[in-house]
Design an enzyme around this catalytic site. Structure first.
Site, PDB file in Angstrom:
ATOM      1  N   ASN A  11      74.128 102.814  18.629  1.00  0.00           N
ATOM      2  CA  ASN A  11      75.264 101.931  18.377  1.00  0.00           C
ATOM      3  C   ASN A  11      74.708 100.523  18.145  1.00  0.00           C
ATOM      4  O   ASN A  11      74.287  99.863  19.082  1.00  0.00           O
ATOM      5  CB  ASN A  11      76.201 101.950  19.602  1.00  0.00           C
ATOM      6  CG  ASN A  11      77.291 100.896  19.509  1.00  0.00           C
ATOM      7  OD1 ASN A  11      77.564 100.361  18.435  1.00  0.00           O
ATOM      8  ND2 ASN A  11      77.915 100.585  20.637  1.00  0.00           N
ATOM      9  N   TRP A  12      74.724 100.117  16.882  1.00  0.00           N
ATOM     10  CA  TRP A  12      74.110  98.821  16.542  1.00  0.00           C
ATOM     11  C   TRP A  12      75.012  97.641  16.893  1.00  0.00           C
ATOM     12  O   TRP A  12      74.599  96.499  16.778  1.00  0.00           O
ATOM     13  CB  TRP A  12      73.791  98.757  15.041  1.00  0.00           C
ATOM     14  CG  TRP A  12      72.783  99.752  14.572  1.00  0.00           C
ATOM     15  CD1 TRP A  12      72.161 100.736  15.307  1.00  0.00           C
ATOM     16  CD2 TRP A  12      72.255  99.856  13.249  1.00  0.00           C
ATOM     17  NE1 TRP A  12      71.297 101.445  14.510  1.00  0.00           N
ATOM     18  CE2 TRP A  12      71.325 100.917  13.237  1.00  0.00           C
ATOM     19  CE3 TRP A  12      72.477  99.155  12.065  1.00  0.00           C
ATOM     20  CZ2 TRP A  12      70.627 101.296  12.098  1.00  0.00           C
ATOM     21  CZ3 TRP A  12      71.784  99.530  10.921  1.00  0.00           C
ATOM     22  CH2 TRP A  12      70.865 100.589  10.944  1.00  0.00           C
ATOM     23  N   LYS A  13      76.252  97.924  17.261  1.00  0.00           N
ATOM     24  CA  LYS A  13      77.236  96.865  17.533  1.00  0.00           C
ATOM     25  C   LYS A  13      77.281  95.897  16.338  1.00  0.00           C
ATOM     26  O   LYS A  13      77.086  96.320  15.205  1.00  0.00           O
ATOM     27  CB  LYS A  13      76.910  96.148  18.840  1.00  0.00           C
ATOM     28  CG  LYS A  13      76.622  97.129  19.987  1.00  0.00           C
ATOM     29  CD  LYS A  13      76.598  96.481  21.318  1.00  0.00           C
ATOM     30  CE  LYS A  13      76.116  97.488  22.343  1.00  0.00           C
ATOM     31  NZ  LYS A  13      76.419  97.123  23.688  1.00  0.00           N
ATOM     32  N   HIS A 101      84.919 102.448  23.041  1.00  0.00           N
ATOM     33  CA  HIS A 101      83.758 101.793  23.657  1.00  0.00           C
ATOM     34  C   HIS A 101      84.271 100.728  24.640  1.00  0.00           C
ATOM     35  O   HIS A 101      85.285 100.081  24.389  1.00  0.00           O
ATOM     36  CB  HIS A 101      82.884 101.158  22.574  1.00  0.00           C
ATOM     37  CG  HIS A 101      81.566 100.682  23.099  1.00  0.00           C
ATOM     38  ND1 HIS A 101      81.430  99.481  23.761  1.00  0.00           N
ATOM     39  CD2 HIS A 101      80.336 101.256  23.094  1.00  0.00           C
ATOM     40  CE1 HIS A 101      80.158  99.337  24.135  1.00  0.00           C
ATOM     41  NE2 HIS A 101      79.477 100.399  23.746  1.00  0.00           N
ATOM     42  N   GLU A 103      83.411  97.807  25.213  1.00  0.00           N
ATOM     43  CA  GLU A 103      83.590  96.461  24.642  1.00  0.00           C
ATOM     44  C   GLU A 103      84.935  96.370  23.928  1.00  0.00           C
ATOM     45  O   GLU A 103      85.599  95.342  23.954  1.00  0.00           O
ATOM     46  CB  GLU A 103      82.418  96.136  23.695  1.00  0.00           C
ATOM     47  CG  GLU A 103      81.154  95.840  24.495  1.00  0.00           C
ATOM     48  CD  GLU A 103      79.856  96.118  23.762  1.00  0.00           C
ATOM     49  OE1 GLU A 103      79.873  96.281  22.522  1.00  0.00           O
ATOM     50  OE2 GLU A 103      78.816  96.174  24.446  1.00  0.00           O
ATOM     51  N   GLU A 173      79.556 106.038  29.921  1.00  0.00           N
ATOM     52  CA  GLU A 173      78.835 104.770  29.899  1.00  0.00           C
ATOM     53  C   GLU A 173      79.351 103.854  31.008  1.00  0.00           C
ATOM     54  O   GLU A 173      80.398 103.210  30.853  1.00  0.00           O
ATOM     55  CB  GLU A 173      79.057 104.064  28.560  1.00  0.00           C
ATOM     56  CG  GLU A 173      78.564 104.828  27.357  1.00  0.00           C
ATOM     57  CD  GLU A 173      78.242 103.884  26.212  1.00  0.00           C
ATOM     58  OE1 GLU A 173      77.096 103.907  25.772  1.00  0.00           O
ATOM     59  OE2 GLU A 173      79.120 103.112  25.797  1.00  0.00           O
ATOM     60  N   GLY A 179      73.955  97.038  28.241  1.00  0.00           N
ATOM     61  CA  GLY A 179      73.339  95.769  27.837  1.00  0.00           C
ATOM     62  C   GLY A 179      72.789  94.948  28.991  1.00  0.00           C
ATOM     63  O   GLY A 179      72.484  93.773  28.833  1.00  0.00           O
ATOM     64  N   SER A 219      71.771 101.111  28.825  1.00  0.00           N
ATOM     65  CA  SER A 219      70.368 100.695  28.947  1.00  0.00           C
ATOM     66  C   SER A 219      69.387 101.861  28.847  1.00  0.00           C
ATOM     67  O   SER A 219      68.394 101.910  29.590  1.00  0.00           O
ATOM     68  CB  SER A 219      70.159  99.886  30.231  1.00  0.00           C
ATOM     69  OG  SER A 219      70.930  98.694  30.186  1.00  0.00           O
TER      70      SER A 219
HETATM   71  C1  PEP Z   1      76.285 100.811  24.211  1.00  0.00           C
HETATM   72  O1  PEP Z   1      76.575  99.805  23.597  1.00  0.00           O
HETATM   73  O2  PEP Z   1      76.968 101.830  24.073  1.00  0.00           O
HETATM   74  C2  PEP Z   1      75.123 100.780  25.094  1.00  0.00           C
HETATM   75  C3  PEP Z   1      74.902 101.814  25.860  1.00  0.00           C
HETATM   76  O3  PEP Z   1      74.343  99.638  25.061  1.00  0.00           O
HETATM   77  P1  PEP Z   1      72.914  99.448  25.755  1.00  0.00           P
HETATM   78  O4  PEP Z   1      72.066 100.641  25.417  1.00  0.00           O
HETATM   79  O5  PEP Z   1      72.374  98.182  25.151  1.00  0.00           O
HETATM   80  O6  PEP Z   1      73.140  99.335  27.217  1.00  0.00           O
END
Ligand code: PEP
Length: 257
Positions: A11-13, A101, A103, A173, A179, A219
């Site tokens: 997931n590049w966001k 997600h 976010e 998640e 992050g 992460s």
């Molecule tokens: C995500 O955005 O779904 C995610 C898991 O981010 P990260 O790997 O940076 O924690």
């Protein structure tokens, strides 16, 4: 060993423009060899503006990488300035769409009801939702992690039919691990991914639940992917930050080497 096909998704966001996106996928392909793709699915979810160029690159170079989108609107078309509809994504050979997600839930006010409508839109255009669920730190510390995740699953999957279990992916998640560099302990990741599967069995049935892929996200890095992927109820990873480095994402995809 389960016969669920592992799925590693990046997931590049809101990172990388369309030129950088091409470079990132080309470099990823350079670092991987055929065996790395075999028996698992590799997905990249760039910002919308890069989907077209990556569709062309993936097709022309015959890359075994699937395209994913990070979001979509629940309606097929209409006066929704700035939004992107599921059929538009399907036309670009998008196979997976992330829904719910954390976010989007936290920053854009997406409720389970909204996520539910998106999941249905994604499915109705032949694509596969990656449905994200997960508790905040406060909820975990209050001992409510399983309850929160269960509630999100029930709300987001209300009325959602699953004919082919591989057509639905759930990403567990924990919000506090996204992050932050702080990964869930393997036992906590297993407990929650197991709880996701238990709830899926109650929503659907045991066979369906046994076939649905459950990813861990939060992460994930080259250094921790192997132990996470070895957990019995973890069938893949949803990777944010580390998917922006072709070297790191390739190491995550190639974790079985
Ligand atoms: C995500 O955005 O779904 C995610 C898991 O981010 P990260 O790997 O940076 O924690």
């Amino acid at each position: 060993m389960s016969d669920r096909t592992p799925i590693i998704a990046g997931n590049w966001k809101m990172h990388r423009d369309h030129l950088e996106a091409i470079q990132l996928v080309q470099k990823l392909a350079y670092h991987l060899d055929g065996a790395d793709y075999e028996g698992q699915e590799v997905v990249v979810c760039p910002p919308f503006i890069s989907l077209r160029s990556l569709q062309t690159l993936i097709q022309s170079d015959k890359l075994a990488i699937a395209l994913g989108a990070q979001n979509c609107h629940a309606e097929d078309e209409g006066a929704f300035t700035g939004e992107i509809a599921a059929p538009m994504l399907a036309r670009l050979d998008v196979r997976y769409v992330i829904a719910g997600h954390s976010e989007r839930r936290a920053l854009f006010g997406e409720t389970d009801e909204v996520v539910n409508a998106k999941v249905k839109a994604i499915q109705s255009h032949g694509m596969r939702p990656i449905l994200c669920v997960g508790e905040t730190l406060e909820e975990r510390e209050a001992g409510r992690a399983v309850e929160v995740v269960t509630e999100q699953l029930r709300g987001s999957l209300a009325g959602v039919r699953v004919a082919d279990p591989e057509s639905l992916v759930v990403a567990y998640e924990p919000v506090w691990a996204i992050g932050t560099g702080r990964t869930a302990l393997p036992e906590d990741a297993q407990e929650l991914c197991g709880a996701v599967r238990t709830e899926l069995a109650s929503i659907y049935d045991a066979d369906t639940a046994a076939g649905i892929r459950v990813q861990y996200g939060g992460s994930v890095k080259p250094g921790n992917v192997r132990e996470l992927m070895a957990l019995p109820d973890v069938d893949g990873a949803l990777v944010g930050g580390a998917s922006l480095s072709s070297e790191d994402f390739a190491l995550i995809v190639a974790h079985r080497r």
